[in-house]
Design a protein around this motif. Structure first.
Motif, PDB file in Angstrom:
ATOM      1  N   ASP A 186       0.878  -1.240  -0.003  1.00  0.00           N
ATOM      2  CA  ASP A 186      -0.071   0.075   0.156  1.00  0.00           C
ATOM      3  C   ASP A 186       0.864   1.412   0.153  1.00  0.00           C
ATOM      4  O   ASP A 186       1.873   1.388   0.374  1.00  0.00           O
ATOM      5  CB  ASP A 186      -0.789   0.143   1.429  1.00  0.00           C
ATOM      6  CG  ASP A 186      -2.497  -0.575   0.902  1.00  0.00           C
ATOM      7  OD1 ASP A 186      -2.772  -0.374  -0.307  1.00  0.00           O
ATOM      8  OD2 ASP A 186      -2.799  -1.215   1.756  1.00  0.00           O
ATOM      9  N   ARG A 187       0.431   2.473  -0.575  1.00  0.00           N
ATOM     10  CA  ARG A 187       1.002   3.539  -0.634  1.00  0.00           C
ATOM     11  C   ARG A 187       0.054   4.622   0.081  1.00  0.00           C
ATOM     12  O   ARG A 187      -1.079   4.763  -0.245  1.00  0.00           O
ATOM     13  CB  ARG A 187       1.426   3.941  -1.966  1.00  0.00           C
ATOM     14  CG  ARG A 187       2.274   2.920  -2.646  1.00  0.00           C
ATOM     15  CD  ARG A 187       2.659   3.562  -4.297  1.00  0.00           C
ATOM     16  NE  ARG A 187       3.055   4.635  -4.372  1.00  0.00           N
ATOM     17  CZ  ARG A 187       4.400   5.255  -4.136  1.00  0.00           C
ATOM     18  NH1 ARG A 187       5.339   4.101  -3.704  1.00  0.00           N
ATOM     19  NH2 ARG A 187       5.079   6.141  -4.280  1.00  0.00           N
ATOM     20  N   VAL A 194      -2.641  10.853  -8.186  1.00  0.00           N
ATOM     21  CA  VAL A 194      -2.335  10.322  -9.593  1.00  0.00           C
ATOM     22  C   VAL A 194      -0.801  10.001  -9.734  1.00  0.00           C
ATOM     23  O   VAL A 194      -0.449   9.052 -10.362  1.00  0.00           O
ATOM     24  CB  VAL A 194      -2.717  11.574 -10.518  1.00  0.00           C
ATOM     25  CG1 VAL A 194      -2.235  11.195 -11.890  1.00  0.00           C
ATOM     26  CG2 VAL A 194      -4.304  11.726 -10.167  1.00  0.00           C
ATOM     27  N   ARG A 195       0.140  10.850  -9.473  1.00  0.00           N
ATOM     28  CA  ARG A 195       1.508  10.819  -9.784  1.00  0.00           C
ATOM     29  C   ARG A 195       2.175   9.758  -9.088  1.00  0.00           C
ATOM     30  O   ARG A 195       2.943   8.853  -9.612  1.00  0.00           O
ATOM     31  CB  ARG A 195       2.091  11.998  -9.398  1.00  0.00           C
ATOM     32  CG  ARG A 195       3.454  12.067  -9.655  1.00  0.00           C
ATOM     33  CD  ARG A 195       4.233  13.351  -9.796  1.00  0.00           C
ATOM     34  NE  ARG A 195       4.367  13.657  -8.495  1.00  0.00           N
ATOM     35  CZ  ARG A 195       3.710  14.761  -7.596  1.00  0.00           C
ATOM     36  NH1 ARG A 195       2.849  15.611  -8.386  1.00  0.00           N
ATOM     37  NH2 ARG A 195       3.963  15.014  -6.320  1.00  0.00           N
ATOM     38  N   GLU A 196       1.785   9.387  -7.663  1.00  0.00           N
ATOM     39  CA  GLU A 196       2.460   8.542  -6.862  1.00  0.00           C
ATOM     40  C   GLU A 196       1.539   7.378  -6.557  1.00  0.00           C
ATOM     41  O   GLU A 196       1.952   6.460  -5.479  1.00  0.00           O
ATOM     42  CB  GLU A 196       3.001   9.261  -5.614  1.00  0.00           C
ATOM     43  CG  GLU A 196       3.721  10.681  -6.042  1.00  0.00           C
ATOM     44  CD  GLU A 196       4.275  11.234  -4.661  1.00  0.00           C
ATOM     45  OE1 GLU A 196       4.823  10.464  -3.887  1.00  0.00           O
ATOM     46  OE2 GLU A 196       4.249  12.505  -4.628  1.00  0.00           O
ATOM     47  N   ARG A 197       0.423   7.283  -7.244  1.00  0.00           N
ATOM     48  CA  ARG A 197      -0.321   6.038  -7.279  1.00  0.00           C
ATOM     49  C   ARG A 197      -0.928   5.668  -5.618  1.00  0.00           C
ATOM     50  O   ARG A 197      -0.446   4.683  -5.263  1.00  0.00           O
ATOM     51  CB  ARG A 197       0.176   4.803  -7.667  1.00  0.00           C
ATOM     52  CG  ARG A 197       0.722   5.026  -9.161  1.00  0.00           C
ATOM     53  CD  ARG A 197      -0.317   5.535 -10.146  1.00  0.00           C
ATOM     54  NE  ARG A 197      -1.256   4.504 -10.190  1.00  0.00           N
ATOM     55  CZ  ARG A 197      -2.630   4.985 -10.653  1.00  0.00           C
ATOM     56  NH1 ARG A 197      -2.715   6.349 -10.957  1.00  0.00           N
ATOM     57  NH2 ARG A 197      -3.579   4.162 -10.958  1.00  0.00           N
ATOM     58  N   SER A 232      -2.871   4.768  -2.372  1.00  0.00           N
ATOM     59  CA  SER A 232      -3.897   3.722  -2.139  1.00  0.00           C
ATOM     60  C   SER A 232      -4.674   3.801  -0.745  1.00  0.00           C
ATOM     61  O   SER A 232      -5.824   3.355  -0.904  1.00  0.00           O
ATOM     62  CB  SER A 232      -3.382   2.181  -2.491  1.00  0.00           C
ATOM     63  OG  SER A 232      -2.406   2.039  -1.361  1.00  0.00           O
ATOM     64  N   ARG A 288      -9.147  12.876 -13.791  1.00  0.00           N
ATOM     65  CA  ARG A 288      -7.969  12.166 -12.986  1.00  0.00           C
ATOM     66  C   ARG A 288      -8.235  11.058 -12.891  1.00  0.00           C
ATOM     67  O   ARG A 288      -9.164  10.172 -12.702  1.00  0.00           O
ATOM     68  CB  ARG A 288      -8.028  12.904 -11.522  1.00  0.00           C
ATOM     69  CG  ARG A 288      -8.102  14.394 -11.530  1.00  0.00           C
ATOM     70  CD  ARG A 288      -6.505  15.097 -11.681  1.00  0.00           C
ATOM     71  NE  ARG A 288      -6.449  16.388 -11.417  1.00  0.00           N
ATOM     72  CZ  ARG A 288      -5.253  17.107 -11.230  1.00  0.00           C
ATOM     73  NH1 ARG A 288      -4.219  16.473 -11.725  1.00  0.00           N
ATOM     74  NH2 ARG A 288      -5.326  18.295 -11.347  1.00  0.00           N
ATOM     75  N   ASP A 289      -7.101  10.294 -12.892  1.00  0.00           N
ATOM     76  CA  ASP A 289      -6.929   8.809 -12.888  1.00  0.00           C
ATOM     77  C   ASP A 289      -6.672   8.406 -11.378  1.00  0.00           C
ATOM     78  O   ASP A 289      -5.425   8.513 -10.711  1.00  0.00           O
ATOM     79  CB  ASP A 289      -5.761   8.298 -13.633  1.00  0.00           C
ATOM     80  CG  ASP A 289      -5.559   6.567 -13.372  1.00  0.00           C
ATOM     81  OD1 ASP A 289      -6.373   6.076 -12.797  1.00  0.00           O
ATOM     82  OD2 ASP A 289      -4.399   6.143 -13.890  1.00  0.00           O
ATOM     83  N   SER A 302      -6.143   4.226  -8.154  1.00  0.00           N
ATOM     84  CA  SER A 302      -5.237   3.511  -7.216  1.00  0.00           C
ATOM     85  C   SER A 302      -5.841   3.550  -5.681  1.00  0.00           C
ATOM     86  O   SER A 302      -5.467   2.792  -4.954  1.00  0.00           O
ATOM     87  CB  SER A 302      -3.927   4.116  -7.143  1.00  0.00           C
ATOM     88  OG  SER A 302      -3.996   5.446  -6.883  1.00  0.00           O
ATOM     89  N   ARG A 343      -8.009   3.086  -2.656  1.00  0.00           N
ATOM     90  CA  ARG A 343      -8.495   1.907  -2.138  1.00  0.00           C
ATOM     91  C   ARG A 343      -9.227   2.002  -0.807  1.00  0.00           C
ATOM     92  O   ARG A 343     -10.245   1.591  -0.524  1.00  0.00           O
ATOM     93  CB  ARG A 343      -7.614   0.858  -1.980  1.00  0.00           C
ATOM     94  CG  ARG A 343      -8.195  -0.577  -1.940  1.00  0.00           C
ATOM     95  CD  ARG A 343      -7.264  -1.575  -1.869  1.00  0.00           C
ATOM     96  NE  ARG A 343      -5.858  -1.447  -0.916  1.00  0.00           N
ATOM     97  CZ  ARG A 343      -6.380  -1.760   0.474  1.00  0.00           C
ATOM     98  NH1 ARG A 343      -7.303  -2.654   0.938  1.00  0.00           N
ATOM     99  NH2 ARG A 343      -5.103  -1.763   1.350  1.00  0.00           N
TER     100      ARG A 343
END
Length: 527
Positions: A215-216, A259-262, A264, A285-286, A289, A291
């Protein structure tokens, strides 16, 4: 931790180094560390602390925003057998000096500058004699301070075997931290908790929140608070996750990092998610990631939970309840709870924790009846530092912590907090205690009497409203008092409106009748 017998932070980090090795533990622009590097860094800093004469049971403070060095210093303090004293970054020098004096901290780690404030300069006039050293993470070194780099050079004075022997002495019952929280008496009290109880809570919280290896975790919640510290970086490191510290909340910057650092895992107060949902270009925006979200500290609409799931993409959205006096942990929703449960309750008791809604006689009330929230279990503090009277007032002989909060439990055991016995109000997620604000104002030469209450505010939830009686012959207006307050206390404590009045309503015994002030405000007599 519980399943692996890991009940101290030095043992936790050593295990992390062995288990995760080159996996990143902390990522930041200024300093990034793998789990193995973090283990080495906390040992080096612990050796330097021992070279400074730090002994088991001593207190060492940190006054800085969310940076990697905060975590290294905290783990070093605990590895050397000392207790960590986090200091609120919103505090001014007068307030921080009082915490340092009351805790007896021998060393302070602090930042050089944050949000336009020079921390060593702010502290200098209020530095207690008991504080031997001030070590600055960044910026210019002045006012008798030393740099982080100079401090680390002391490590060579302590043999490696000595620090390993010291950390081996740290036990589950060793004092891990002293976190200061204000009470209705107005003087901040130091809450003492141990390694064992904290790490058990961290393990269970991380498990319920579904934290996992890889996890991030973007930590916006401040490290000086249990949400950013225990449910923050400590829970992340216990799970094999990567900690990404974030010093100042800005919705656009957070979105860009997600977005940049994904990212979670992104806990925070409801205002964080509202800000993200209102950010421009959200739809483009994406955010795939994302969660896990954990929130609390304010009333939440079920629609917010639904929007967080639908528009921000969170699989798991939880709310919880805890106090500094319970290591920050008490109840938590569970994955799969519906939006109504998540929004309108704080979930169910965590394993090993009992909740009671107590009537006036202390007896447990039936489901959906309202009374005082009591908590009992491994998570209840060992007591208030140097204050046995306050400790006995808070914890009864049966081990129940009387929280001062009013609430109810439903048939499923979900807690709903409906009010507070204490005068505390919450400004943008920060707890404010009128008695503490009133005590700080008492230092102003023009103030004879002051009474502060919390009043509703559309943006921040609640803000302070003060009524002031001036000393005979003194001259001051509300704006002048507010300017003084902004120089001497954290911004969120500064009342948004200050009225000068000839007298305050009091009882025959001279006690200020705050209910009369609330009535006056509600009727528009001071609005």
């Amino acid at each position: 931790m519980k399943p692996n017998g890991i009940f101290t932070t030095p043992a936790l980090i050593a295990r992390g180094a062995a288990r995760y090795g080159a996996r990143m533990a902390i990522e930041s622009e200024a300093l990034s560390l793998s789990y193995a590097q973090l283990d080495a860094a906390r040992i080096e800093a612990a050796r330097a602390l021992m070279a400074c004469g730090i002994e088991p049971g001593d207190r060492v403070a940190i006054w800085a925003p969310n940076v990697a060095e905060w975590i290294v210093a905290a783990l070093a303090i605990q590895s050397a057998g000392a207790a960590l004293v986090p200091v609120n970054t919103r505090m001014k020098g007068l307030e921080a000096g009082a915490i340092l004096a009351d805790s007896g901290a021998r060393i302070l780690f602090c930042c050089g500058e944050f949000l336009g404030e020079q921390y060593p300069s702010m502290l200098a006039p209020h530095r207690p004699a008991s504080l031997e050293r001030v070590i600055v993470f960044d910026g210019d070194v002045e006012h008798g301070c030393e740099s982080w780099q100079t401090f680390l050079q002391r490590a060579g004075q302590t043999p490696l075997d000595a620090v390993h022997a010291r950390e081996a002495q740290v036990s589950p019952d060793s004092l891990m931290d002293v976190m200061f929280t204000s009470g209705t008496t107005g003087r901040p009290k130091g809450v003492m908790t141990t390694h064992g109880q904290n790490l058990r809570g961290v393990h269970d919280w991380a498990q319920i929140a579904t934290l996992r290896e890889g996890d991030r975790y973007l930590i916006v919640n401040p490290f000086f608070h249990a949400f950013g510290y225990k449910a923050g970086w400590l829970a992340a490191l216990a799970s094999g996750a990567t900690v990404l510290p974030h010093a100042v909340f800005d919705p656009q910057a957070v979105l860009e990092r997600v977005v940049r650092e994904r990212i979670s895992v992104l806990p925070g107060p409801p205002t964080l998610y509202y800000a993200l949902l209102d950010a421009p270009n959200l739809a483009g925006r994406d955010l795939a990631s994302l969660r896990v979200a954990v929130t609390g500290a304010a009333a939440i609409a079920p629609s917010l939970i639904e929007r967080m799931r639908a528009e921000l993409g969170f699989e798991t959205v939880l709310t919880g309840y805890g106090l500094t006096e319970t290591c920050g942990f008490a109840t938590l929703c569970r994955h799969g709870d519906d939006a109504q449960t998540v929004a309108q309750t704080s979930g169910r008791a965590m394993p090993g924790v009992e909740m009671r809604i107590a009537g006036v006689d202390g007896a447990a009330l039936a489901p959906n009846e309202t009374g005082e929230v009591w908590v009992r279990g491994y998570n209840v503090m060992r007591g208030y530092l140097d204050d046995p009277a306050a400790t006995s007032n808070a914890i009864d002989p049966q081990g129940w912590l009387h929280t001062g909060d009013i609430g109810s439990l439903d048939e499923g055991g979900n807690l709903r907090v409906t009010d507070r016995i204490k005068d505390m109000f919450i400004v943008g997620g920060f707890n404010c205690y009128p008695a503490e604000i009133e005590r700080l104002f008492a230092a102003h030469e023009a103030v004879a009497q002051i009474a502060v209450i919390g009043v509703p505010d559309a943006r921040l939830g609640e803000v302070g409203h003060a009524w002031v009686v001036l000393r005979a012959g003194a001259q001051a207006d509300g704006e002048a008092l507010a300017q003084w307050a902004r120089r001497n206390m954290a911004n969120y404590k500064v009342p948004r409106r200050i009225e000068i009045v000839p007298a305050l309503p009091t009882s025959a015994a001279g006690k200020v009748l705050k209910y009369r002030l609330r009535e006056a405000f509600a009727e528009g007599a001071g609005a």
